[in-house]
Design a protein around this motif. Structure first.
Motif, PDB file in Angstrom:
ATOM      1  N   GLN A   9       8.581  -5.750  11.175  1.00 49.93           N
ATOM      2  CA  GLN A   9       9.404  -6.591  12.040  1.00 49.93           C
ATOM      3  C   GLN A   9       8.598  -7.797  12.477  1.00 49.93           C
ATOM      4  OE1 GLN A   9      11.062  -4.778  15.574  1.00 49.93           O
ATOM      5  NE2 GLN A   9      12.875  -6.041  15.374  1.00 49.93           N
ATOM      6  N   CYS A  10       9.225  -8.972  12.335  1.00 51.15           N
ATOM      7  CA  CYS A  10       8.536 -10.225  12.611  1.00 51.15           C
ATOM      8  C   CYS A  10       8.438 -10.481  14.110  1.00 51.15           C
ATOM      9  CB  CYS A  10       9.303 -11.353  11.950  1.00 51.15           C
ATOM     10  SG  CYS A  10       8.539 -12.952  12.209  1.00 51.15           S
ATOM     11  N   GLN A  11       7.274 -10.977  14.508  1.00 54.83           N
ATOM     12  CA  GLN A  11       7.089 -11.282  15.931  1.00 54.83           C
ATOM     13  C   GLN A  11       7.758 -12.589  16.323  1.00 54.83           C
ATOM     14  OE1 GLN A  11       3.013 -12.506  16.910  1.00 54.83           O
ATOM     15  NE2 GLN A  11       2.517 -12.302  14.740  1.00 54.83           N
ATOM     16  N   TYR A  12       8.074 -13.440  15.340  1.00 52.45           N
ATOM     17  CA  TYR A  12       8.653 -14.746  15.640  1.00 52.45           C
ATOM     18  C   TYR A  12      10.177 -14.704  15.718  1.00 52.45           C
ATOM     19  CZ  TYR A  12       4.000 -16.072  14.150  1.00 52.45           C
ATOM     20  OH  TYR A  12       2.654 -16.159  14.023  1.00 52.45           O
ATOM     21  N   CYS A  13      10.778 -14.067  14.731  1.00 51.80           N
ATOM     22  CA  CYS A  13      12.232 -14.140  14.648  1.00 51.80           C
ATOM     23  C   CYS A  13      12.915 -12.799  14.890  1.00 51.80           C
ATOM     24  CB  CYS A  13      12.645 -14.674  13.279  1.00 51.80           C
ATOM     25  SG  CYS A  13      12.176 -13.591  11.939  1.00 51.80           S
ATOM     26  N   ASN A  14      12.123 -11.751  15.035  1.00 50.16           N
ATOM     27  CA  ASN A  14      12.653 -10.422  15.332  1.00 50.16           C
ATOM     28  C   ASN A  14      13.510  -9.805  14.234  1.00 50.16           C
ATOM     29  OD1 ASN A  14      11.604  -9.346  17.691  1.00 50.16           O
ATOM     30  ND2 ASN A  14      12.882 -10.631  18.962  1.00 50.16           N
ATOM     31  N   THR A  15      13.543 -10.459  13.067  1.00 47.49           N
ATOM     32  CA  THR A  15      14.201  -9.797  11.952  1.00 47.49           C
ATOM     33  C   THR A  15      13.115  -9.096  11.140  1.00 47.49           C
ATOM     34  OG1 THR A  15      14.039 -11.651  10.410  1.00 47.49           O
ATOM     35  CG2 THR A  15      15.950 -11.613  11.885  1.00 47.49           C
ATOM     36  N   TRP A  16      13.502  -8.585   9.978  1.00 48.92           N
ATOM     37  CA  TRP A  16      12.573  -7.799   9.172  1.00 48.92           C
ATOM     38  C   TRP A  16      12.158  -8.570   7.941  1.00 48.92           C
ATOM     39  CZ3 TRP A  16      10.984  -3.044  11.040  1.00 48.92           C
ATOM     40  CH2 TRP A  16      11.662  -2.620  12.189  1.00 48.92           C
ATOM     41  N   HIS A  17      10.888  -8.479   7.600  1.00 46.55           N
ATOM     42  CA  HIS A  17      10.362  -9.156   6.419  1.00 46.55           C
ATOM     43  C   HIS A  17       9.678  -8.147   5.509  1.00 46.55           C
ATOM     44  CE1 HIS A  17      11.303 -12.785   8.403  1.00 46.55           C
ATOM     45  NE2 HIS A  17      10.232 -12.869   9.160  1.00 46.55           N
ATOM     46  N   LEU A  18       9.451  -8.620   4.282  1.00 46.88           N
ATOM     47  CA  LEU A  18       8.684  -7.822   3.328  1.00 46.88           C
ATOM     48  C   LEU A  18       7.321  -8.462   3.147  1.00 46.88           C
ATOM     49  CD1 LEU A  18      11.418  -7.256   0.609  1.00 46.88           C
ATOM     50  CD2 LEU A  18      10.849  -5.802   2.530  1.00 46.88           C
TER      51      LEU A  18
END
Ligand code: ZN
Length: 82
Positions: free
Chosen positions: A42-51
Protein backbone atom coordinates in the motif's frame (compact mmCIF):
# COMPACT_ATOMS: atom_id res chain seq x y z
CA UNK A 1 -11.64 0.72 -29.33
CA UNK A 2 -12.18 1.01 -25.67
CA UNK A 3 -8.97 0.67 -23.81
CA UNK A 4 -8.69 0.95 -20.07
CA UNK A 5 -5.71 3.08 -19.16
CA UNK A 6 -4.78 2.60 -15.54
CA UNK A 7 -4.18 5.64 -13.39
CA UNK A 8 -0.68 6.16 -12.18
CA UNK A 9 0.53 7.46 -8.90
CA UNK A 10 2.58 10.61 -9.41
CA UNK A 11 5.41 10.23 -6.87
CA UNK A 12 6.05 6.57 -7.70
CA UNK A 13 4.77 6.43 -11.30
CA UNK A 14 3.17 3.10 -10.51
CA UNK A 15 -0.20 1.80 -11.53
CA UNK A 16 -2.86 2.42 -8.91
CA UNK A 17 -4.98 -0.49 -7.79
CA UNK A 18 -8.01 0.42 -5.78
CA UNK A 19 -7.93 -2.70 -3.64
CA UNK A 20 -5.42 -5.23 -2.47
CA UNK A 21 -7.34 -8.01 -4.15
CA UNK A 22 -7.07 -6.36 -7.57
CA UNK A 23 -3.36 -5.75 -7.06
CA UNK A 24 -2.78 -9.32 -5.96
CA UNK A 25 -4.58 -10.56 -9.04
CA UNK A 26 -2.40 -8.39 -11.27
CA UNK A 27 0.69 -9.70 -9.49
CA UNK A 28 -0.46 -13.25 -10.06
CA UNK A 29 -1.11 -12.54 -13.72
CA UNK A 30 2.41 -11.25 -14.23
CA UNK A 31 3.83 -14.32 -12.50
CA UNK A 32 1.81 -16.65 -14.68
CA UNK A 33 2.21 -14.76 -17.95
CA UNK A 34 5.69 -13.34 -17.62
CA UNK A 35 7.23 -15.30 -14.78
CA UNK A 36 7.82 -12.09 -12.86
CA UNK A 37 7.23 -12.20 -9.18
CA UNK A 38 5.75 -8.99 -7.81
CA UNK A 39 4.89 -7.82 -4.35
CA UNK A 40 1.86 -5.88 -3.38
CA UNK A 41 2.11 -2.95 -1.02
CA UNK A 42 0.00 0.00 0.00
CA UNK A 43 1.36 3.35 -1.10
CA UNK A 44 2.06 6.00 1.49
CA UNK A 45 1.32 8.79 -1.01
CA UNK A 46 -1.92 7.81 -2.65
CA UNK A 47 -3.21 5.06 -0.36
CA UNK A 48 -3.90 2.74 -3.24
CA UNK A 49 -2.02 -0.47 -3.93
CA UNK A 50 1.06 -0.86 -6.10
CA UNK A 51 3.20 -3.69 -7.36
CA UNK A 52 6.91 -3.79 -6.78
CA UNK A 53 9.71 -6.12 -7.80
CA UNK A 54 11.27 -5.91 -4.38
CA UNK A 55 10.07 -7.58 -1.28
CA UNK A 56 8.55 -4.75 0.74
CA UNK A 57 9.48 -6.52 3.93
CA UNK A 58 13.09 -5.52 3.31
CA UNK A 59 12.05 -1.97 4.09
CA UNK A 60 10.96 -3.02 7.53
CA UNK A 61 14.50 -4.17 8.16
CA UNK A 62 15.93 -0.75 7.36
CA UNK A 63 13.09 0.90 9.17
CA UNK A 64 13.53 -1.25 12.22
CA UNK A 65 13.18 1.54 14.74
CA UNK A 66 9.74 2.46 13.60
CA UNK A 67 7.11 1.97 16.23
CA UNK A 68 3.75 3.53 16.64
CA UNK A 69 3.40 5.73 19.61
CA UNK A 70 0.83 4.34 21.93
CA UNK A 71 -1.98 6.75 22.56
CA UNK A 72 -1.50 7.77 26.11
CA UNK A 73 -4.67 9.74 26.48
CA UNK A 74 -8.01 8.10 26.18
CA UNK A 75 -10.39 10.03 24.02
CA UNK A 76 -13.44 9.15 25.98
CA UNK A 77 -12.01 10.17 29.30
CA UNK A 78 -14.57 11.51 31.65
CA UNK A 79 -13.83 12.66 35.17
CA UNK A 80 -16.13 10.95 37.56
CA UNK A 81 -18.20 13.19 39.69
CA UNK A 82 -20.49 11.90 42.32
ZN1 ZN B 1 1.02 5.68 -4.89
Amino acid sequence: MHFFTPKRCEPTNKIMYQSKIVALRAAEDSRIERGVELWVYQCQYCNTWHLTHKDPQIHFHFNGGYTRKPTSRKKGYKPRKR
